[in-house]
Design a protein around this motif. Structure first.
Motif, PDB file in Angstrom:
ATOM      1  N   SER A 187       0.826  -1.202   0.000  1.00 25.58           N
ATOM      2  CA  SER A 187       0.000   0.000   0.000  1.00 25.58           C
ATOM      3  C   SER A 187       0.867   1.261   0.000  1.00 25.58           C
ATOM      4  N   ALA A 188       2.188   1.058   0.174  1.00 20.93           N
ATOM      5  CA  ALA A 188       3.097   2.204   0.268  1.00 20.93           C
ATOM      6  C   ALA A 188       3.993   2.339  -0.951  1.00 20.93           C
ATOM      7  N   LEU A 189       4.386   1.224  -1.541  1.00 20.52           N
ATOM      8  CA  LEU A 189       5.289   1.258  -2.689  1.00 20.52           C
ATOM      9  C   LEU A 189       4.522   1.554  -3.969  1.00 20.52           C
ATOM     10  N   ALA A 190       5.254   1.918  -4.996  1.00 23.57           N
ATOM     11  CA  ALA A 190       4.630   2.165  -6.298  1.00 23.57           C
ATOM     12  C   ALA A 190       4.087   0.854  -6.860  1.00 23.57           C
ATOM     13  N   GLY A 191       3.100   0.952  -7.728  1.00 23.34           N
ATOM     14  CA  GLY A 191       2.595  -0.248  -8.387  1.00 23.34           C
ATOM     15  C   GLY A 191       1.211  -0.662  -7.959  1.00 23.34           C
ATOM     16  N   GLY A 192       0.626   0.043  -6.987  1.00 24.65           N
ATOM     17  CA  GLY A 192      -0.722  -0.316  -6.563  1.00 24.65           C
ATOM     18  C   GLY A 192      -0.728  -1.475  -5.572  1.00 24.65           C
ATOM     19  N   ILE A 193      -1.876  -2.131  -5.450  1.00 22.66           N
ATOM     20  CA  ILE A 193      -2.040  -3.218  -4.494  1.00 22.66           C
ATOM     21  C   ILE A 193      -1.512  -4.527  -5.089  1.00 22.66           C
ATOM     22  N   PHE A 194      -0.630  -5.186  -4.354  1.00 18.55           N
ATOM     23  CA  PHE A 194      -0.142  -6.504  -4.756  1.00 18.55           C
ATOM     24  C   PHE A 194       0.482  -7.181  -3.536  1.00 18.55           C
ATOM     25  N   PRO A 195       0.507  -8.519  -3.502  1.00 23.75           N
ATOM     26  CA  PRO A 195       1.089  -9.240  -2.368  1.00 23.75           C
ATOM     27  C   PRO A 195       2.600  -9.389  -2.509  1.00 23.75           C
ATOM     28  N   PHE A 196       3.302  -9.342  -1.386  1.00 21.92           N
ATOM     29  CA  PHE A 196       4.740  -9.585  -1.393  1.00 21.92           C
ATOM     30  C   PHE A 196       5.136 -10.166  -0.047  1.00 21.92           C
ATOM     31  N   ILE A 197       6.380 -10.639   0.038  1.00 23.98           N
ATOM     32  CA  ILE A 197       6.901 -11.174   1.288  1.00 23.98           C
ATOM     33  C   ILE A 197       7.740 -10.099   1.958  1.00 23.98           C
ATOM     34  N   SER A 198       7.362  -9.772   3.176  1.00 25.92           N
ATOM     35  CA  SER A 198       8.029  -8.712   3.937  1.00 25.92           C
ATOM     36  C   SER A 198       8.921  -9.303   5.021  1.00 25.92           C
ATOM     37  N   VAL A 199      10.035  -8.610   5.280  1.00 27.39           N
ATOM     38  CA  VAL A 199      10.892  -8.956   6.417  1.00 27.39           C
ATOM     39  C   VAL A 199      11.050  -7.708   7.295  1.00 27.39           C
ATOM     40  N   ASN A 200       9.980  -6.898   7.292  1.00 31.00           N
ATOM     41  CA  ASN A 200       9.939  -5.683   8.112  1.00 31.00           C
ATOM     42  C   ASN A 200      11.107  -4.754   7.792  1.00 31.00           C
ATOM     43  N   SER A 201      11.282  -4.481   6.501  1.00 28.71           N
ATOM     44  CA  SER A 201      12.382  -3.634   6.043  1.00 28.71           C
ATOM     45  C   SER A 201      11.874  -2.686   4.975  1.00 28.71           C
ATOM     46  N   LYS A 202      12.354  -1.448   4.997  1.00 29.27           N
ATOM     47  CA  LYS A 202      11.962  -0.494   3.965  1.00 29.27           C
ATOM     48  C   LYS A 202      12.772  -0.675   2.687  1.00 29.27           C
ATOM     49  N   TYR A 203      13.832  -1.480   2.760  1.00 23.62           N
ATOM     50  CA  TYR A 203      14.675  -1.713   1.587  1.00 23.62           C
ATOM     51  C   TYR A 203      14.359  -3.027   0.875  1.00 23.62           C
ATOM     52  N   ILE A 204      13.777  -3.980   1.596  1.00 27.99           N
ATOM     53  CA  ILE A 204      13.664  -5.341   1.074  1.00 27.99           C
ATOM     54  C   ILE A 204      12.204  -5.755   0.932  1.00 27.99           C
ATOM     55  N   SER A 205      11.843  -6.209  -0.258  1.00 28.31           N
ATOM     56  CA  SER A 205      10.540  -6.822  -0.490  1.00 28.31           C
ATOM     57  C   SER A 205      10.728  -7.938  -1.507  1.00 28.31           C
ATOM     58  N   TYR A 206      10.329  -9.134  -1.128  1.00 29.99           N
ATOM     59  CA  TYR A 206      10.470 -10.298  -2.002  1.00 29.99           C
ATOM     60  C   TYR A 206       9.206 -10.428  -2.846  1.00 29.99           C
ATOM     61  N   MET A 207       9.394 -10.622  -4.154  1.00 27.11           N
ATOM     62  CA  MET A 207       8.285 -10.568  -5.097  1.00 27.11           C
ATOM     63  C   MET A 207       8.028 -11.915  -5.779  1.00 27.11           C
ATOM     64  N   PRO A 208       7.183 -12.769  -5.190  1.00 28.36           N
ATOM     65  CA  PRO A 208       6.852 -14.028  -5.863  1.00 28.36           C
ATOM     66  C   PRO A 208       6.165 -13.811  -7.202  1.00 28.36           C
ATOM     67  N   ILE A 209       5.483 -12.662  -7.357  1.00 27.04           N
ATOM     68  CA  ILE A 209       4.865 -12.357  -8.645  1.00 27.04           C
ATOM     69  C   ILE A 209       5.928 -12.281  -9.737  1.00 27.04           C
ATOM     70  N   ASN A 210       7.057 -11.628  -9.439  1.00 31.85           N
ATOM     71  CA  ASN A 210       8.153 -11.548 -10.415  1.00 31.85           C
ATOM     72  C   ASN A 210       8.639 -12.923 -10.821  1.00 31.85           C
ATOM     73  N   VAL A 211       8.768 -13.796  -9.833  1.00 31.95           N
ATOM     74  CA  VAL A 211       9.271 -15.155 -10.080  1.00 31.95           C
ATOM     75  C   VAL A 211       8.362 -15.894 -11.061  1.00 31.95           C
ATOM     76  N   VAL A 212       7.069 -15.874 -10.796  1.00 36.09           N
ATOM     77  CA  VAL A 212       6.127 -16.613 -11.646  1.00 36.09           C
ATOM     78  C   VAL A 212       6.044 -15.994 -13.038  1.00 36.09           C
ATOM     79  N   TRP A 213       6.015 -14.677 -13.103  1.00 36.07           N
ATOM     80  CA  TRP A 213       5.951 -13.976 -14.394  1.00 36.07           C
ATOM     81  C   TRP A 213       7.143 -14.329 -15.275  1.00 36.07           C
ATOM     82  N   LYS A 214       8.341 -14.279 -14.694  1.00 37.35           N
ATOM     83  CA  LYS A 214       9.549 -14.578 -15.463  1.00 37.35           C
ATOM     84  C   LYS A 214       9.622 -16.056 -15.839  1.00 37.35           C
TER      85      LYS A 214
END
Length: 247
Positions: A187-214
């Motif tokens: 809800s804070a990053l660019a790109g609208g609403i999407f699910p990601f894996i968080s490790v409570n970091s403002k620098y790190i977000s893991y994107m399973p969507i990227n993995v499946v798309w690629k």
């Protein structure tokens, strides 16, 4: 054009291309028109495709193109047709504003904003869809290899239309276990609403969507393990930065 799957080790010279066309090449009008590109400047790129004996295709670069003009590559028929389908899908995606992984997922996703609520049921359903023992889907890298093998039996369009959410859910669970993270909806990053894996970091977000798309949308064989590992490594630099300089 992909170099890994071409028949020739090195790109064919203009002389070699000319000799092959003279000996056996038959211009394929449909595919030649398919690869024609018109630019805003008025320039028309006219690569040519020739059908060869032994179920192969010769792709020849536009004579006017610097460095590679008149040169070419030979591809097996199966891979070349896959290349045609991939190019068509990319064109369709961009024409329909699906140019990013997130936009692409959001178009196909059945759950969208409610995705996280359905993660566990989707993983159970994925085992049934693939016909594998659910106990083997233990969120390890090894299990991603099993999923990759099973998904090879289906074309990308079927996977996108029917299993996109399921695969994002499972890849996300593997990453979550690997990095000790949690699911979150952006809800804070660019790109609208999407699910990601968080490790409570403002620098790190893991994107399973990227993995499946690629993995599904690329030209290489399906390999969820490889792409998932790449996504984890992608965040390694950010994790090091955070460790060195603090949150």
């Amino acid at each position: 054009m992909g170099q890994k799957n071409r028949v020739n080790d090195k790109r064919l010279t203009k002389k070699q291309v000319s000799e092959i066309i003279k000996a056996e090449g038959k211009l394929h009008q449909e595919y030649t028109r398919f690869f024609e590109e018109k630019y805003a400047t008025g320039y028309i790129k006219q690569d040519k495709v020739y059908e060869l004996q032994g179920d192969k295709y010769l792709y020849v670069f536009d004579e006017k193109k610097m460095a590679v003009g008149g040169k070419g590559d030979i591809y097996p028929k199966d891979y070349f047709l896959k290349l045609v389908r991939w190019n068509q899908r990319v064109r369709d995606d961009y024409a329909n504003n699906r140019g990013s992984s997130v936009d692409h997922w959001r178009f196909y996703s059945k759950y969208k904003f409610d995705f996280i609520d359905h993660v566990q049921p989707m993983i159970t359903d994925l085992a049934k869809k693939l016909g594998v023992d659910s106990a083997k889907l233990d969120c390890t890298y090894e299990s991603l290899g099993l999923i990759s093998i099973e998904c090879q039996q289906y074309d990308s369009e079927q996977l996108f239309h029917e299993w996109y959410d399921h695969l994002v859910a499972y890849v996300g669970e593997v990453i979550k276990k690997r990095v000790n993270g949690t699911w979150e909806m952006n809800s804070a990053l660019a790109g609208g609403i999407f699910p990601f894996i968080s490790v409570n970091s403002k620098y790190i977000s893991y994107m399973p969507i990227n993995v499946v798309w690629k993995t599904i949308g690329g030209l290489e064989d399906i390999d969820f393990r490889k792409q998932t590992a790449n996504e984890v490594r992608r965040n390694a630099l950010a994790a090091k930065f955070e460790k060195d300089f603090g949150k």
